[in-house]
Write a protein that holds these residues in place. Sequence first.
Motif, PDB file in Angstrom:
ATOM      1  N   ARG A  62     -21.891  15.208  13.547  1.00  0.00           N
ATOM      2  CA  ARG A  62     -22.325  16.210  14.124  1.00  0.00           C
ATOM      3  C   ARG A  62     -22.890  17.561  13.208  1.00  0.00           C
ATOM      4  NH1 ARG A  62     -16.567  17.130  17.600  1.00  0.00           N
ATOM      5  NH2 ARG A  62     -16.670  15.459  18.640  1.00  0.00           N
ATOM      6  N   LEU A  63     -22.406  17.405  12.248  1.00  0.00           N
ATOM      7  CA  LEU A  63     -23.197  18.317  11.243  1.00  0.00           C
ATOM      8  C   LEU A  63     -24.810  17.991  11.097  1.00  0.00           C
ATOM      9  CD1 LEU A  63     -22.969  20.538   9.133  1.00  0.00           C
ATOM     10  CD2 LEU A  63     -22.606  18.850   7.247  1.00  0.00           C
ATOM     11  N   PHE A  94     -24.641  26.336   6.982  1.00  0.00           N
ATOM     12  CA  PHE A  94     -23.587  25.776   7.794  1.00  0.00           C
ATOM     13  C   PHE A  94     -22.352  25.784   6.806  1.00  0.00           C
ATOM     14  CE2 PHE A  94     -27.204  24.752   9.686  1.00  0.00           C
ATOM     15  CZ  PHE A  94     -27.211  25.319  11.160  1.00  0.00           C
ATOM     16  N   TYR A  95     -21.176  26.045   7.700  1.00  0.00           N
ATOM     17  CA  TYR A  95     -20.020  25.389   7.003  1.00  0.00           C
ATOM     18  C   TYR A  95     -19.458  24.144   7.818  1.00  0.00           C
ATOM     19  CZ  TYR A  95     -19.898  30.362   5.735  1.00  0.00           C
ATOM     20  OH  TYR A  95     -20.161  31.716   4.898  1.00  0.00           O
ATOM     21  N   PHE A  96     -18.374  23.480   7.465  1.00  0.00           N
ATOM     22  CA  PHE A  96     -17.738  22.330   7.809  1.00  0.00           C
ATOM     23  C   PHE A  96     -16.263  22.848   8.308  1.00  0.00           C
ATOM     24  CE2 PHE A  96     -16.083  17.897   7.491  1.00  0.00           C
ATOM     25  CZ  PHE A  96     -16.853  17.467   8.562  1.00  0.00           C
ATOM     26  N   GLY A  97     -15.813  22.199   9.398  1.00  0.00           N
ATOM     27  CA  GLY A  97     -14.576  22.477   9.954  1.00  0.00           C
ATOM     28  C   GLY A  97     -13.659  21.394   9.698  1.00  0.00           C
ATOM     29  N   GLU A 137     -14.366  12.809   5.597  1.00  0.00           N
ATOM     30  CA  GLU A 137     -15.706  13.211   5.647  1.00  0.00           C
ATOM     31  C   GLU A 137     -16.085  14.287   4.495  1.00  0.00           C
ATOM     32  OE1 GLU A 137     -17.785  12.736   8.709  1.00  0.00           O
ATOM     33  OE2 GLU A 137     -16.327  11.015   9.157  1.00  0.00           O
ATOM     34  N   PHE A 138     -15.137  14.719   3.776  1.00  0.00           N
ATOM     35  CA  PHE A 138     -15.453  15.938   2.956  1.00  0.00           C
ATOM     36  C   PHE A 138     -16.600  15.575   1.948  1.00  0.00           C
ATOM     37  CE2 PHE A 138     -11.266  18.334   3.617  1.00  0.00           C
ATOM     38  CZ  PHE A 138     -11.514  18.672   4.727  1.00  0.00           C
ATOM     39  N   THR A 139     -16.448  14.620   1.299  1.00  0.00           N
ATOM     40  CA  THR A 139     -17.156  13.958   0.237  1.00  0.00           C
ATOM     41  C   THR A 139     -18.697  14.114   0.687  1.00  0.00           C
ATOM     42  OG1 THR A 139     -15.617  12.806  -0.501  1.00  0.00           O
ATOM     43  CG2 THR A 139     -17.677  12.491  -1.637  1.00  0.00           C
ATOM     44  N   ARG A 140     -18.891  13.298   1.795  1.00  0.00           N
ATOM     45  CA  ARG A 140     -20.062  13.485   2.313  1.00  0.00           C
ATOM     46  C   ARG A 140     -20.827  14.709   3.073  1.00  0.00           C
ATOM     47  NH1 ARG A 140     -22.420   9.000   6.465  1.00  0.00           N
ATOM     48  NH2 ARG A 140     -20.646   9.574   7.726  1.00  0.00           N
ATOM     49  N   VAL A 141     -20.134  15.565   3.446  1.00  0.00           N
ATOM     50  CA  VAL A 141     -20.549  17.085   3.619  1.00  0.00           C
ATOM     51  C   VAL A 141     -20.703  17.824   2.706  1.00  0.00           C
ATOM     52  CG1 VAL A 141     -19.815  16.400   6.115  1.00  0.00           C
ATOM     53  CG2 VAL A 141     -18.361  17.876   4.766  1.00  0.00           C
ATOM     54  N   LYS A 142     -19.870  17.931   1.537  1.00  0.00           N
ATOM     55  CA  LYS A 142     -19.866  19.100   0.672  1.00  0.00           C
ATOM     56  C   LYS A 142     -21.153  19.359   0.144  1.00  0.00           C
ATOM     57  CE  LYS A 142     -15.422  18.719  -1.296  1.00  0.00           C
ATOM     58  NZ  LYS A 142     -14.727  18.003  -2.485  1.00  0.00           N
ATOM     59  N   PRO A 143     -22.295  18.462  -0.130  1.00  0.00           N
ATOM     60  CA  PRO A 143     -23.363  18.977  -0.406  1.00  0.00           C
ATOM     61  C   PRO A 143     -24.268  19.624   0.569  1.00  0.00           C
ATOM     62  CG  PRO A 143     -23.069  16.442  -1.032  1.00  0.00           C
ATOM     63  CD  PRO A 143     -22.132  17.105  -0.005  1.00  0.00           C
ATOM     64  N   LEU A 144     -24.056  19.632   1.898  1.00  0.00           N
ATOM     65  CA  LEU A 144     -24.853  20.088   2.718  1.00  0.00           C
ATOM     66  C   LEU A 144     -24.308  21.310   3.349  1.00  0.00           C
ATOM     67  CD1 LEU A 144     -24.941  16.731   5.196  1.00  0.00           C
ATOM     68  CD2 LEU A 144     -26.609  17.572   3.609  1.00  0.00           C
ATOM     69  N   VAL A 145     -22.798  21.827   3.067  1.00  0.00           N
ATOM     70  CA  VAL A 145     -22.653  22.835   3.727  1.00  0.00           C
ATOM     71  C   VAL A 145     -22.187  24.111   2.684  1.00  0.00           C
ATOM     72  CG1 VAL A 145     -21.477  21.718   5.666  1.00  0.00           C
ATOM     73  CG2 VAL A 145     -20.311  21.997   3.572  1.00  0.00           C
ATOM     74  N   PHE A 146     -21.776  25.212   3.110  1.00  0.00           N
ATOM     75  CA  PHE A 146     -21.518  26.077   2.052  1.00  0.00           C
ATOM     76  C   PHE A 146     -19.982  26.305   1.747  1.00  0.00           C
ATOM     77  CE2 PHE A 146     -25.875  26.297   2.434  1.00  0.00           C
ATOM     78  CZ  PHE A 146     -26.483  26.892   1.204  1.00  0.00           C
TER      79      PHE A 146
END
Length: 349
Positions: A55-56, A73-76, A84-93
């Motif tokens: 979704r991100l 963006f932020y993640f929820g 999912e955290f490891t994969r999204v961390k580089p993409l969000v703030f």
Amino acid sequence: MITLPGLIDIHVHLRDPGQTNKEDFTTGTAAALAGGFTTVFDMPNNRKPITTWARLQEKMIIAKKKILGDVGFYFGSLGDNLAEFTRVKPLVFGLKLYLNITTGGFIIDKKQLLSIYKAWSSEKPILLHSEEEMVGAIIDVVRKTGQRSHFCHISSRNELSQIMKAKQEGLPVTCGVTAHHLFLTIDDARLFGPYVQMKPSLKSRRDVDYLWTHLRDIDVIESDHAPHTLAEKESDKPPFGVPGLETTLPLLLTAVSEDKLELKEIWRLCYDNPRQLLKLPDIKETYIEVDEQEEYEINDQELQTKCGWSPFSGEKVRGRVKRVYIRGEKVYENRALVKPGWGTVLGAD
Ligand code: DOR
Ligand code: ZN
């Protein structure tokens, strides 16, 4: 005319995808530019909350095609997506958590807090919607984990004094306040009903005065730009939230003209500290030109936000954004967007 750096708003809801009847990436970033914000950070409480990498990704791809200024963006999380955290961390703030009921019903169970905190464990902050007694619950978790945490839109003496104590204790916490919690009180809620129904709710004069007196202890001003249509606001179940991107700076500049605020405080609250909080690089040749003398009335017809109204309509303000430059290009001039397609999705490769 004064020149300020392109301002940074760490807290907006641009509603795209999923609720583009209220706002979308184009109208939301147009509103940002009109209000002097060249960079905004979008929250994850979309109709389908941004709680998966897929979704991100989708959101970032849509944004790339539509934005007029820079967006990050932020993640929820509801506690069920820690993998999912490891994969999204580089993409969000950062990671945004909701501990109180608000738009989207996106609320976590307090029992999940510690495990979410441990799984996130990052230099990137966790941002919290946590009101009143929930502030103390978060401070306990910060004490246990050492995780950088930002309290969004604090609105009361009770909340701010707890956060001030936590700072004195050396905990890595910051906090933000919105313009609506600085310029409106519970008396406005009585007058304007659903239009100023928001979370957190408007507070007493005593609370608002406390925020002003302790502005030094507040780290950032965040708009919490939360557009809803007038039809929704006038319905039987009015949603929480008000738009704010276009009114925050004029209200602050008006306070400067009335000697309630120093201009350098706008710099600190809307540029230096947001940059520090989200570890943003200096974006070269990105600045706004503001006519600090221009007086005008906030007027629904002039707004760029798709929702087309403001709780401050009719209010006389002093200080208008005339031109906005991003990376050396003029993107906005005299209430018109002059260079579409110049925004970047931050955090994307
Ligand atoms: O008033 C609010 N509106 N508070 C929130 O926390 C969410 C926001 C929204 O998304 O509409
Ligand atoms: Zn919000």
